[in-house]
Motif scaffolding. Sequence first.
Motif, PDB file in Angstrom:
ATOM      1  N   TYR A  38       0.851  -1.191   0.000  1.00 37.73           N
ATOM      2  CA  TYR A  38       0.000   0.000   0.000  1.00 37.73           C
ATOM      3  C   TYR A  38       0.889   1.245   0.000  1.00 37.73           C
ATOM      4  O   TYR A  38       2.017   1.242   0.487  1.00 37.73           O
ATOM      5  CB  TYR A  38      -0.946   0.033   1.208  1.00 37.73           C
ATOM      6  N   HIS A  65     -21.550   2.476  -0.948  1.00 32.42           N
ATOM      7  CA  HIS A  65     -20.995   2.102   0.356  1.00 32.42           C
ATOM      8  C   HIS A  65     -21.429   0.690   0.694  1.00 32.42           C
ATOM      9  O   HIS A  65     -22.540   0.453   1.160  1.00 32.42           O
ATOM     10  CB  HIS A  65     -21.468   3.092   1.430  1.00 32.42           C
ATOM     11  N   LEU A  68     -18.648  -3.845   5.099  1.00 27.17           N
ATOM     12  CA  LEU A  68     -17.352  -4.500   5.238  1.00 27.17           C
ATOM     13  C   LEU A  68     -17.371  -5.463   6.407  1.00 27.17           C
ATOM     14  O   LEU A  68     -18.018  -5.226   7.436  1.00 27.17           O
ATOM     15  CB  LEU A  68     -16.246  -3.471   5.477  1.00 27.17           C
ATOM     16  N   GLN A  72     -12.038  -7.998   6.160  1.00 28.05           N
ATOM     17  CA  GLN A  72     -11.764  -7.082   5.049  1.00 28.05           C
ATOM     18  C   GLN A  72     -11.179  -5.761   5.557  1.00 28.05           C
ATOM     19  O   GLN A  72     -10.265  -5.212   4.950  1.00 28.05           O
ATOM     20  CB  GLN A  72     -13.053  -6.814   4.271  1.00 28.05           C
ATOM     21  N   ALA A  73     -11.735  -5.259   6.627  1.00 24.03           N
ATOM     22  CA  ALA A  73     -11.237  -3.996   7.169  1.00 24.03           C
ATOM     23  C   ALA A  73      -9.797  -4.121   7.648  1.00 24.03           C
ATOM     24  O   ALA A  73      -8.989  -3.194   7.473  1.00 24.03           O
ATOM     25  CB  ALA A  73     -12.128  -3.538   8.312  1.00 24.03           C
ATOM     26  N   THR A  77      -8.357  -1.272   2.900  1.00 24.01           N
ATOM     27  CA  THR A  77      -9.319  -0.881   1.872  1.00 24.01           C
ATOM     28  C   THR A  77      -8.699   0.187   0.991  1.00 24.01           C
ATOM     29  O   THR A  77      -7.712   0.832   1.367  1.00 24.01           O
ATOM     30  CB  THR A  77     -10.600  -0.328   2.529  1.00 24.01           C
ATOM     31  N   ARG A  81     -12.212   4.394  -0.123  1.00 23.63           N
ATOM     32  CA  ARG A  81     -13.185   3.697   0.717  1.00 23.63           C
ATOM     33  C   ARG A  81     -12.553   3.368   2.081  1.00 23.63           C
ATOM     34  O   ARG A  81     -12.229   2.224   2.388  1.00 23.63           O
ATOM     35  CB  ARG A  81     -13.635   2.413   0.025  1.00 23.63           C
ATOM     36  N   VAL A  83     -12.421   2.748   6.130  1.00 25.20           N
ATOM     37  CA  VAL A  83     -13.320   2.122   7.090  1.00 25.20           C
ATOM     38  C   VAL A  83     -13.833   3.213   8.022  1.00 25.20           C
ATOM     39  O   VAL A  83     -13.057   3.896   8.696  1.00 25.20           O
ATOM     40  CB  VAL A  83     -12.589   1.029   7.894  1.00 25.20           C
ATOM     41  N   ASN A 111      -6.739   1.744   7.165  1.00 31.86           N
ATOM     42  CA  ASN A 111      -7.305   2.925   6.511  1.00 31.86           C
ATOM     43  C   ASN A 111      -8.620   3.267   7.209  1.00 31.86           C
ATOM     44  O   ASN A 111      -9.656   2.669   6.939  1.00 31.86           O
ATOM     45  CB  ASN A 111      -7.540   2.633   5.020  1.00 31.86           C
ATOM     46  N   ASP A 170     -19.291   1.695   9.761  1.00 35.50           N
ATOM     47  CA  ASP A 170     -18.912   0.286   9.610  1.00 35.50           C
ATOM     48  C   ASP A 170     -18.709  -0.393  10.960  1.00 35.50           C
ATOM     49  O   ASP A 170     -19.139  -1.530  11.157  1.00 35.50           O
ATOM     50  CB  ASP A 170     -17.629   0.163   8.784  1.00 35.50           C
TER      51      ASP A 170
END
Length: 380
Positions: A38, A65, A68, A72-73, A77, A81, A83, A111, A170
């Motif tokens: 990243y 939107h 999540l 995944q979080a 992300t 997008r 979190v 993120n 989320d």
Amino acid sequence: MTPVWRNESLYGTDQLNKDTELAKRKCREQITFIGTNYLLKIPLQALREPAAFSKSTGFESEVPHEKLTLAQARRGTPAHRPVRVYADGIFDLFHSGHARALMQAKNVFPNTHLIVGVCSDELTHKYKGYTVMTEDERYDALRHCRYVDEVLRDAPWTLTPEFLQKHKIDFVAHDDIPYTSAGSEDVYKHIKEAGMFVATERTEGISTSDLITRIVRNYDIYVRRNLQRGYTAQELNVGFINEKKYRLQNQVDKMKETVRTVEEKSKHFVYRVEEKSQDLIHKWEEKSREFIGNFLELFGPDGAWHAIQERSGRMLQALSPYSSPRGSPSSSPTRRRSVSPDSSPVSTSTSPSSLSPPSSPPASRKATSLSLKASSKHRQ
């Protein structure tokens, strides 16, 4: 600005207990994932402006939107997008414990967009109690915390599904201790059951209640402190008698402080005098030893004075003529009298009778007796 590359393997499953690179950063970050890596883009504007307020209409985005999962979080992300993590509270007398909790919420995922909900005075006074700071002061304190991206005013006491959907939340971050309030054993129970709860840890030894307890415990001290700083008794809600008592105590404290200062100065002065006296005594002893040493060196049995006397005696003896004792024949050949051949030799030993003065001749004795007789007849 040059991008900084980091690998996503830095993030484990237990993010809250790790000091990752993102937890140490001083500004909000945007992360773009390329493959398994990243890219961090750090906006400079993040440190120059306070966090924005949430819109009353909720969160609006052009990008759909999607919901999540926790896995995944944690994997990360895209930058567009983040979190959306929500943390709420009263945040009265904002302190380091609050800031640490928000730091954990901000860094729970790679993120994260952190939304902080602050309850109003009306709700807080109804369900928890009176606050020291007003709601506007609490809002402003949160806006200037560097971990906060967005401040939501007049936050609800209990989170409903409609509220979560409106602000596209989320996950909800809070400490894991059950929060009993508003007739519920745990106001976050339904959030935990939905898998949307992420736990943070409390900071031991610091809380708003602890700070208020300190002030209440030392109430008299703080009242006297503020009276000294110019606050009036009416502003402090202090009666006439208590005001006089506190002012008298302040005067007594000032007198004690003055006496303490004088004592310290006098002790310092006495200490300096003792130091000076000790120095003078040491110097006097040194000078005395030096004087005695010099005196003994000059006038002692082996001193220079005796050496000078000996030398001067030798010089005088060498310069002056030799004199023989009285009555004894001179040993000097220059002063020896010539002896006639018909004179008898002189004895070398001198008798005591020879040392007596010579007697007067008989004729003089007769003349003396005749003069004495004549003077006696004349008197008669």
